[in-house]
Design a protein around this motif. Structure first.
Motif, PDB file in Angstrom:
ATOM      1  N   ARG A 182      21.720 -69.192  25.628  1.00 18.50           N
ATOM      2  CA  ARG A 182      22.145 -68.034  26.432  1.00 18.50           C
ATOM      3  C   ARG A 182      21.336 -66.838  25.949  1.00 18.50           C
ATOM      4  O   ARG A 182      21.401 -66.459  24.784  1.00 18.50           O
ATOM      5  N   ALA A 183      20.553 -66.260  26.855  1.00 18.83           N
ATOM      6  CA  ALA A 183      19.771 -65.076  26.499  1.00 18.83           C
ATOM      7  C   ALA A 183      20.091 -63.987  27.509  1.00 18.83           C
ATOM      8  O   ALA A 183      20.212 -64.244  28.708  1.00 18.83           O
ATOM      9  N   LEU A 184      20.247 -62.765  27.008  1.00 18.04           N
ATOM     10  CA  LEU A 184      20.632 -61.633  27.847  1.00 18.04           C
ATOM     11  C   LEU A 184      19.387 -60.846  28.301  1.00 18.04           C
ATOM     12  O   LEU A 184      18.595 -60.417  27.458  1.00 18.04           O
ATOM     13  N   ILE A 185      19.233 -60.680  29.602  1.00 15.29           N
ATOM     14  CA  ILE A 185      18.111 -59.866  30.109  1.00 15.29           C
ATOM     15  C   ILE A 185      18.493 -58.395  29.999  1.00 15.29           C
ATOM     16  O   ILE A 185      19.501 -57.973  30.559  1.00 15.29           O
ATOM     17  N   PHE A 186      17.706 -57.598  29.259  1.00 17.33           N
ATOM     18  CA  PHE A 186      18.019 -56.167  29.190  1.00 17.33           C
ATOM     19  C   PHE A 186      16.966 -55.316  29.879  1.00 17.33           C
ATOM     20  O   PHE A 186      17.132 -54.112  30.052  1.00 17.33           O
ATOM     21  N   ASP A 187      15.879 -55.936  30.322  1.00 16.63           N
ATOM     22  CA  ASP A 187      14.886 -55.178  31.083  1.00 16.63           C
ATOM     23  C   ASP A 187      13.921 -56.156  31.722  1.00 16.63           C
ATOM     24  O   ASP A 187      13.808 -57.306  31.284  1.00 16.63           O
ATOM     25  N   SER A 188      13.230 -55.717  32.745  1.00 22.52           N
ATOM     26  CA  SER A 188      12.183 -56.541  33.331  1.00 22.52           C
ATOM     27  C   SER A 188      11.251 -55.627  34.104  1.00 22.52           C
ATOM     28  O   SER A 188      11.641 -54.534  34.508  1.00 22.52           O
TER      29      SER A 188
ATOM     30  N   ARG B 243      12.288 -75.304  31.210  1.00 23.05           N
ATOM     31  CA  ARG B 243      12.744 -74.950  32.544  1.00 23.05           C
ATOM     32  C   ARG B 243      14.054 -74.171  32.387  1.00 23.05           C
ATOM     33  O   ARG B 243      15.028 -74.676  31.826  1.00 23.05           O
ATOM     34  N   ILE B 244      14.046 -72.941  32.861  1.00 19.64           N
ATOM     35  CA  ILE B 244      15.222 -72.099  32.656  1.00 19.64           C
ATOM     36  C   ILE B 244      15.965 -71.872  33.976  1.00 19.64           C
ATOM     37  O   ILE B 244      15.393 -72.009  35.058  1.00 19.64           O
ATOM     38  N   ARG B 245      17.226 -71.524  33.851  1.00 23.24           N
ATOM     39  CA  ARG B 245      18.028 -71.135  35.016  1.00 23.24           C
ATOM     40  C   ARG B 245      18.618 -69.758  34.759  1.00 23.24           C
ATOM     41  O   ARG B 245      19.099 -69.476  33.656  1.00 23.24           O
ATOM     42  N   LEU B 246      18.557 -68.891  35.774  1.00 23.69           N
ATOM     43  CA  LEU B 246      19.208 -67.586  35.685  1.00 23.69           C
ATOM     44  C   LEU B 246      20.602 -67.764  36.259  1.00 23.69           C
ATOM     45  O   LEU B 246      20.766 -68.179  37.406  1.00 23.69           O
ATOM     46  N   MET B 247      21.602 -67.485  35.455  1.00 25.64           N
ATOM     47  CA  MET B 247      22.956 -67.920  35.823  1.00 25.64           C
ATOM     48  C   MET B 247      23.566 -67.142  36.975  1.00 25.64           C
ATOM     49  O   MET B 247      24.417 -67.657  37.687  1.00 25.64           O
TER      50      MET B 247
ATOM     51  N   PRO C  43      22.616 -76.520  30.671  1.00 31.49           N
ATOM     52  CA  PRO C  43      23.087 -75.141  30.854  1.00 31.49           C
ATOM     53  C   PRO C  43      24.315 -74.817  30.002  1.00 31.49           C
ATOM     54  O   PRO C  43      25.103 -75.717  29.682  1.00 31.49           O
ATOM     55  N   ALA C  44      24.449 -73.552  29.665  1.00 30.73           N
ATOM     56  CA  ALA C  44      25.643 -73.099  28.955  1.00 30.73           C
ATOM     57  C   ALA C  44      26.828 -73.176  29.915  1.00 30.73           C
ATOM     58  O   ALA C  44      26.663 -73.138  31.136  1.00 30.73           O
ATOM     59  N   ALA C  45      28.024 -73.284  29.348  1.00 32.64           N
ATOM     60  CA  ALA C  45      29.224 -73.419  30.174  1.00 32.64           C
ATOM     61  C   ALA C  45      29.489 -72.152  30.985  1.00 32.64           C
ATOM     62  O   ALA C  45      29.913 -72.207  32.137  1.00 32.64           O
ATOM     63  N   SER C  46      29.229 -70.995  30.375  1.00 30.64           N
ATOM     64  CA  SER C  46      29.502 -69.759  31.112  1.00 30.64           C
ATOM     65  C   SER C  46      28.439 -68.721  30.771  1.00 30.64           C
ATOM     66  O   SER C  46      27.850 -68.758  29.695  1.00 30.64           O
ATOM     67  N   ALA C  47      28.220 -67.800  31.718  1.00 29.52           N
ATOM     68  CA  ALA C  47      27.248 -66.729  31.497  1.00 29.52           C
ATOM     69  C   ALA C  47      27.806 -65.728  30.495  1.00 29.52           C
ATOM     70  O   ALA C  47      29.012 -65.693  30.244  1.00 29.52           O
ATOM     71  N   LEU C  48      26.948 -64.906  29.930  1.00 29.34           N
ATOM     72  CA  LEU C  48      27.392 -63.833  29.049  1.00 29.34           C
ATOM     73  C   LEU C  48      28.201 -62.837  29.878  1.00 29.34           C
ATOM     74  O   LEU C  48      27.910 -62.624  31.054  1.00 29.34           O
ATOM     75  N   PRO C  49      29.220 -62.224  29.265  1.00 29.98           N
ATOM     76  CA  PRO C  49      30.077 -61.325  30.056  1.00 29.98           C
ATOM     77  C   PRO C  49      29.376 -60.006  30.388  1.00 29.98           C
ATOM     78  O   PRO C  49      28.370 -59.656  29.769  1.00 29.98           O
ATOM     79  N   GLY C  50      29.921 -59.303  31.367  1.00 29.40           N
ATOM     80  CA  GLY C  50      29.495 -57.920  31.604  1.00 29.40           C
ATOM     81  C   GLY C  50      28.444 -57.723  32.661  1.00 29.40           C
ATOM     82  O   GLY C  50      27.973 -56.603  32.861  1.00 29.40           O
ATOM     83  N   TYR C  51      28.081 -58.801  33.396  1.00 26.16           N
ATOM     84  CA  TYR C  51      27.065 -58.583  34.427  1.00 26.16           C
ATOM     85  C   TYR C  51      27.648 -57.738  35.561  1.00 26.16           C
ATOM     86  O   TYR C  51      28.779 -57.938  35.984  1.00 26.16           O
ATOM     87  N   ALA C  52      26.862 -56.796  36.030  1.00 27.35           N
ATOM     88  CA  ALA C  52      27.262 -56.014  37.205  1.00 27.35           C
ATOM     89  C   ALA C  52      26.009 -55.705  38.003  1.00 27.35           C
ATOM     90  O   ALA C  52      24.926 -55.536  37.443  1.00 27.35           O
ATOM     91  N   GLU C  53      26.168 -55.658  39.296  1.00 29.93           N
ATOM     92  CA  GLU C  53      25.019 -55.327  40.115  1.00 29.93           C
ATOM     93  C   GLU C  53      24.889 -53.806  40.174  1.00 29.93           C
ATOM     94  O   GLU C  53      25.883 -53.102  40.351  1.00 29.93           O
ATOM     95  N   ALA C  54      23.685 -53.305  39.996  1.00 33.65           N
ATOM     96  CA  ALA C  54      23.475 -51.862  40.071  1.00 33.65           C
ATOM     97  C   ALA C  54      23.774 -51.402  41.495  1.00 33.65           C
ATOM     98  O   ALA C  54      23.200 -51.907  42.453  1.00 33.65           O
ATOM     99  N   LYS C  55      24.694 -50.465  41.613  1.00 29.47           N
ATOM    100  CA  LYS C  55      25.108 -50.004  42.946  1.00 29.47           C
ATOM    101  C   LYS C  55      24.513 -48.643  43.257  1.00 29.47           C
ATOM    102  O   LYS C  55      24.702 -47.707  42.502  1.00 29.47           O
TER     103      LYS C  55
END
Ligand code: GDP
Ligand code: MG
Length: 598
Positions: free
Chosen positions: A194-200, A224-228, A282-294
């Protein structure tokens, strides 16, 4: 390196308190960047950022440091943007760290935005190390500022470092504090990735480059990675660390920070806050706290020259590759022709996009006044959202309108409290709280309609406090208000791009002042131009722009053709950023007039 010798930290600071200077010093002292390569402020690498002295996009840097205990440590600095518009990105980069340096200018004190970010860091259990910067200044009062930090934040400051990033004082102490006070990451290398994206960011050759923190497990080149969140899968063709330039490595494990490239086509496919996992395990669950920028703020963008419409579309498409938060949809305005309705995180984000469109893509744009998203309840109890005042349904088709409210926190020297309270009252603010800090500094808390905050509130606050006050805001909820649409007619034609939504009690006054402003801003023409403001069919204010009396060309005495040409050229230049509406040329400033009414 073993996980026990990794330290991940960020720097929290108010604009100008010395974050970039300190980051540079850390890179230099650890030998990460040689003195020769040390450009001023390594971390702010976008021109616009450097000009404005702010960090918009996050960057990261990995440093090797041999501490006084003789051990070799890896220190990862993850920088955070210093502006409210990007607070979600700030929160993701803080989550990627175990500690933070709280840099406060010892000649100033704690500011509102700093406070907000410190609370965010405390929420995520980060170890906070206070750093009193600029102690070289004669006006520095580190003891007063320490008292302030202890009092407001309740932070133990016994370990606070007194430093001068500029003079290089206290830098070793800061590095030692990071090693000894910031906890190492948890060793979860045997768990699924599980890796957290903090910028791209988007690179036209390699596709999107993703910056991430490995939270659990490990990741290798070729995986081969999956974006959760998006569910999309990619193969990693480049993996590396940021030192601060990119250096390729074969593998990164739990606790480490790095970047990857995987032929991802747009940043919205690899969003900040998303979790990277392995496709086959894959990990069982994504890291918490994802939100779409509104997007919170909307405006219309129209080319002054209709022929530039396709160029504008192309430029927006390109910016979007690198900016998941940018939103746009074609808009057809009866007054302005074809353009786009664009959504932004806030006013700064909006200004940045406009500036880039004009500078990097050479577009001449008319930008309409910013608006928020209103929630309309129709007569059959349907809820609809509108981001364009001209789209507001007529009163007979709606039951109510609600608008977003925000909680605003202002920190100011006591002497400006009166004028700032007046500003908040003028903006329909609801007073919530006032607290005295140390040495005559005060925090003010108000609830305000977001619409009143996006219209020039920040600049007003700065000018009323001679630059000393700082603010922070966050969204509360939608609240119903008696709002009305104010329409503007120029030369008898309604101009949809000038329509605004305003509170019923302010509408008459706004209409009158706006019409007067427009009279000043729209140049005289060969004919008289009536300007009117109306609510529904009722005209509430009107003015006339008188006709030009003299023909400017008459001054040229007919003969001198080159002079005549020059004069025409001068006029053409002055015409830039004008939009012809019917037979009237309306300048850009007129579209922003509603922001400058007080
Ligand atoms: P940032 O906005 O937090 O990144 O702040 P900068 O690092 O860009 O610094 C803002 C200004 O303060 C610059 O003019 C720096 O040269 C200056 N500055 C930074 N650190 C110090 C310091 O320790 N002492 C003094 N006197 N000036 C400093
Ligand atoms: Mg900076």
């Amino acid at each position: 390196v073993p996980v026990s010798r990794i330290r991940n930290f960020s720097i929290i600071a108010h604009i100008d308190h010395g974050k970039s200077t300190l980051a540079d010093r850390l890179l230099q002292t650890t030998g990460t960047v040689s003195d020769r390569d040390m450009k001023q402020q390594f971390l702010d690498n976008m021109d616009l950022e450097r000009e404005r002295g702010i960090t918009i996009k996050l960057q990261a840097a990995r440093m090797n440091y041999t501490a006084s205990d003789g051990e070799k440590y890896v220190l990862n600095l993850i920088d955070t943007p210093g502006h409210v518009d990007f607070s979600y990105e700030v929160s993701r980069s803080l989550v990627a760290c175990e500690g933070a340096l709280l840099v406060v200018d010892a000649s100033q004190g704690v500011e509102a935005q700093t406070l907000a970010n410190v609370y965010l860091a405390l929420e995520h259990n980060l170890e906070i190390i206070p750093v009193l910067n600029k102690i070289d200044l004669p006006g520095a009062e580190p003891e007063r500022v320490i008292a302030e930090v202890e009092e407001i934040i309740g932070l133990d400051c016994s370990q606070a470092v007194r430093a001068s990033a500029k003079e290089g004082i206290g830098i070793d102490e800061i590095l030692e504090s990071i090693v000894h006070l910031v906890p190492p990451p948890q060793d979860t290398v045997n768990e699924p990735l599980r890796a957290l994206i903090f910028d791209s960011y988007y690179d036209s050759y390699r596709g999107v480059i993703v910056y991430f923190r490995v939270v659990d497990g490990k990741v290798k080149k070729g995986d081969r990675i999956r974006l959760m969140v998006t569910g999309k899968e990619y193969e990693i063709d480049e993996l590396g660390i940021l030192s601060p330039t990119q250096i390729q490595v074969d593998e990164l494990h739990a606790g480490e920070v790095g970047y990857l490239g995987a032929a991802i086509k747009a940043v919205e496919d690899a969003r900040v806050g998303d979790t990277i996992t392995l496709a086959y395990k894959p990990a069982a669950s994504a890291l918490p706290g994802y939100a779409e920028a509104k997007p919170m703020v909307f405006c219309g963008l129209f080319p002054t020259d209709a022929a530039q419409y396709p160029d504008l579309r192309e430029a927006l498409d390109k910016l979007k590759l690198n900016d998941a938060a940018l939103n746009y949809e074609p808009e057809n305005s009866s007054a302005m022709g074809f353009g786009f309705r664009c959504g932004f995180l806030g006013l700064l984000h909006m200004e940045i996009v406009q500036e880039r469109l004009e500078r990097e893509y050479n577009l001449d744009l008319i930008v309409t006044a910013p608006s928020v998203v209103y929630q309309i309840t129709t007569l059959d109890q349907e809820k609809i959202f509108i981001d364009n005042p001209s789209k507001l349904p007529e009163p007979q088709y709606r039951e109510s309108i609600a608008e977003p409210y925000v909680k605003v926190e202002i920190i100011t020297p006591e002497s400006f409290v009166g004028t700032l309270m007046e500003l908040c009252q003028n903006r329909r603010g609801i007073f919530k709280d006032m607290k005295y800090l140390t040495q005559g500094r005060t925090t003010l808390t108000y609830e305000l309609p977001l619409a009143e905050v996006v219209t020039d509130f920040f600049d007003q606050m700065k000018s009323r406090s001679r630059g000393y006050a700082s603010m922070e805001y966050h969204l509360l909820e939608y609240r119903e208000n008696p709002l009305v649409k104010l329409d503007i007619m120029i030369n008898g034609d309604p101009v949809d791009a000038l329509a605004t939504i305003t509170h019923r009690d302010k509408a008459y006054n706004v209409g009158r002042v706006l019409v007067e402003k427009l009279k000043e801003l729209i140049p005289r023409h060969q004919f008289k131009i009536p300007i009117q403001a109306s609510i529904g069919s009722r005209i509430i204010a009107s003015e006339n722009i008188p006709a030009l009396r003299k023909d400017v060309l008459a001054k040229c005495y007919g003969g001198d053709i080159s002079r005549k040409k020059k004069l025409l050229k001068k006029q053409a230049k002055g015409k830039k950023r004008m939009k012809s509406i019917g037979t009237v040329d309306v300048p850009q400033s007129a579209f922003m007039a509603v922001l400058r009414l007080d």
